[in-house]
Design an enzyme around this catalytic site. Structure first.
Site, mmCIF file in Angstrom:
data_model
loop_
_atom_site.group_PDB
_atom_site.id
_atom_site.type_symbol
_atom_site.label_atom_id
_atom_site.label_comp_id
_atom_site.label_asym_id
_atom_site.label_seq_id
_atom_site.Cartn_x
_atom_site.Cartn_y
_atom_site.Cartn_z
ATOM 1 N N ASP A 2 -12.889 0.062 -9.523
ATOM 2 C CA ASP A 2 -12.761 1.286 -8.730
ATOM 3 C C ASP A 2 -11.393 1.945 -8.891
ATOM 4 O OD1 ASP A 2 -11.387 -0.734 -7.398
ATOM 5 O OD2 ASP A 2 -12.825 -0.854 -5.757
ATOM 6 N N ASN A 42 -14.811 -5.927 5.709
ATOM 7 C CA ASN A 42 -16.125 -5.457 6.165
ATOM 8 C C ASN A 42 -17.254 -5.885 5.218
ATOM 9 O OD1 ASN A 42 -15.726 -3.859 3.928
ATOM 10 N ND2 ASN A 42 -15.730 -1.902 5.026
ATOM 11 N N HIS A 73 -17.263 -5.362 1.895
ATOM 12 C CA HIS A 73 -17.453 -4.523 0.701
ATOM 13 C C HIS A 73 -17.115 -5.292 -0.575
ATOM 14 C CE1 HIS A 73 -13.122 -2.585 0.905
ATOM 15 N NE2 HIS A 73 -13.094 -3.702 0.227
HETATM 16 P P1 PGA Z 1 -7.481 -7.502 -0.871
HETATM 17 O O1 PGA Z 1 -8.718 -6.507 -1.070
HETATM 18 O O2 PGA Z 1 -7.515 -8.424 -2.046
HETATM 19 O O3 PGA Z 1 -6.276 -6.616 -0.873
HETATM 20 O O4 PGA Z 1 -7.704 -8.225 0.404
HETATM 21 C C1 PGA Z 1 -9.955 -7.036 -1.409
HETATM 22 C C2 PGA Z 1 -11.015 -5.958 -1.327
HETATM 23 O O5 PGA Z 1 -10.883 -5.037 -0.509
HETATM 24 O O6 PGA Z 1 -11.990 -6.038 -2.085
#
Ligand code: PGA
Length: 239
Positions: free
Chosen positions: A72, A138, A140
C-alpha cells in the site's frame, strides 16, 4: 459473507515471547523462501517490520534477481516525504538491498483510482511467491479496513480514524496523517503462495484473537487468512 467458525485451517502459529528470537525466526522463514526459489516478494511497511528489515540489511541475502510489490501507499503524500511508504522502503531496505524491480502504488498519481487499476493489472501478471504481512489493531491487512470485501482488488480506501491515530506516531500531528491510501486488495493478498504474518505487542491482541479463535468475517479482514493454505503466524502473544 459470514462463514462457519468450524473451518479447517492450515495456519501455522508460532508463539515466541523473546522478540529477538521471534525476528530471527521471521528472517529464517524469509531466507528459506529465497533459498527455495521465491522470486516475487510482497512487502509491508509499519513498525512491526523494522527489526526484520534490519536483519535483512545485515544479511547476505541478495534480491537483485527478485521483484517486489508493496501492499500500500498513502494518497497525496509526496514521495519524498519521510513517511511515504516509498521513503520507508528505501530507508529500511531498498537502498541497501535493491531488487531488480520494486513496485509501489504511486500516491501522487493525479487519479488514484486509475493508479489502483494500473497496480492491479501489474499484480495480475505476477506470481506472488511470498507475502509479508503486519496486522492492524482493527484487524486490517494492507489498508483493507473492516468491511472490505474478501474479493476486493487494488483500490482506494478512506482510512479509519483508528488507523490514522495508530499511525499518527510517525507524523507531527494527527492532521498530517493522510486520509486515503491505495491498497492491494484482499484477493490479491490471498493469491500469494506463502504468507508470513507478524503480530507483536498487546495492541494486536484483539485482532490476533479474532484470527486464531473467531469466525471468518469481512468485519475483521485478517480472519480470511484462515482459508489460505500456507500462512505462518509469528507472535509474542499467548492467546
Ligand atoms: P504496525 O502496522 O506494524 O506499525 O503496527 C501494522 C499494520 O497496520 O498493518
Amino acid at each position: 459473507m459470514e462463514m462457519s467458525n468450524h473451518i479447517k485451517t492450515a495456519l501455522k502459529v508460532e508463539t515466541i515471547i523473546d522478540l529477538d528470537t521471534l525476528y530471527d525466526r521471521a528472517f529464517n522463514v524469509l531466507k528459506e523462501a529465497v533459498h527455495n526459489g521465491s522470486k516475487n516478494f510482497g512487502l509491508a511497511t509499519g513498525g512491526t517490520m523494522l527489526p526484520l528489515y534490519e536483519r535483512i540489511r545485515n544479511s547476505e541475502l541478495d534480491f537483485t534477481q527478485c521483484e517486489s510489490v508493496n501492499l500500500d501507499e498513502y494518497v497525496g503524500l509526496p514521495k519524498a516525504h519521510p513517511e511515504s511508504y516509498i521513503s520507508f522502503m528505501k530507508q529500511q531496505l531498498f537502498n541497501e538491498k535493491p531488487f531488480k524491480k520494486s513496485n509501489l502504488p504511486n500516491g501522487e498519481a493525479q487519479d488514484p483510482h486509475e493508479e489502483a487499476a494500473r497496480y492491479e493489472a501489474l499484480l495480475q501478471k505476477m506470481k506472488l511467491d511470498f507475502q509479508l504481512l503486519g496486522i492492524g489493531e482493527n484487524g486490517h491487512i494492507g489498508f483493507n479496513e473492516p468491511g472490505t470485501a474478501f474479493d476486493s482488488e487494488t483500490h482506494v480506501v478512506e482510512l479509519e480514524e483508528s488507523t490514522r491515530i495508530a499511525n499518527a506516531r510517525f507524523f507531527n500531528s494527527l492532521d498530517e496523517v493522510p486520509t486515503k491510501a491505495i491498497t492491494m486488495g484482499i484477493s490479491s493478498i490471498m493469491r500469494a503462495e506463502q504468507i508470513l504474518l507478524i503480530a507483536v505487542g498487546e495492541k494486536k491482541r484483539t485482532a490476533l484473537e479474532a484470527l486464531l479463535k473467531g469466525e471468518v468475517t469481512e468485519e475483521i479482514p485478517v480472519t480470511i487468512l484462515k482459508k489460505h493454505p500456507n500462512v505462518t503466524v509469528l507472535t509474542d502473544l499467548v492467546i
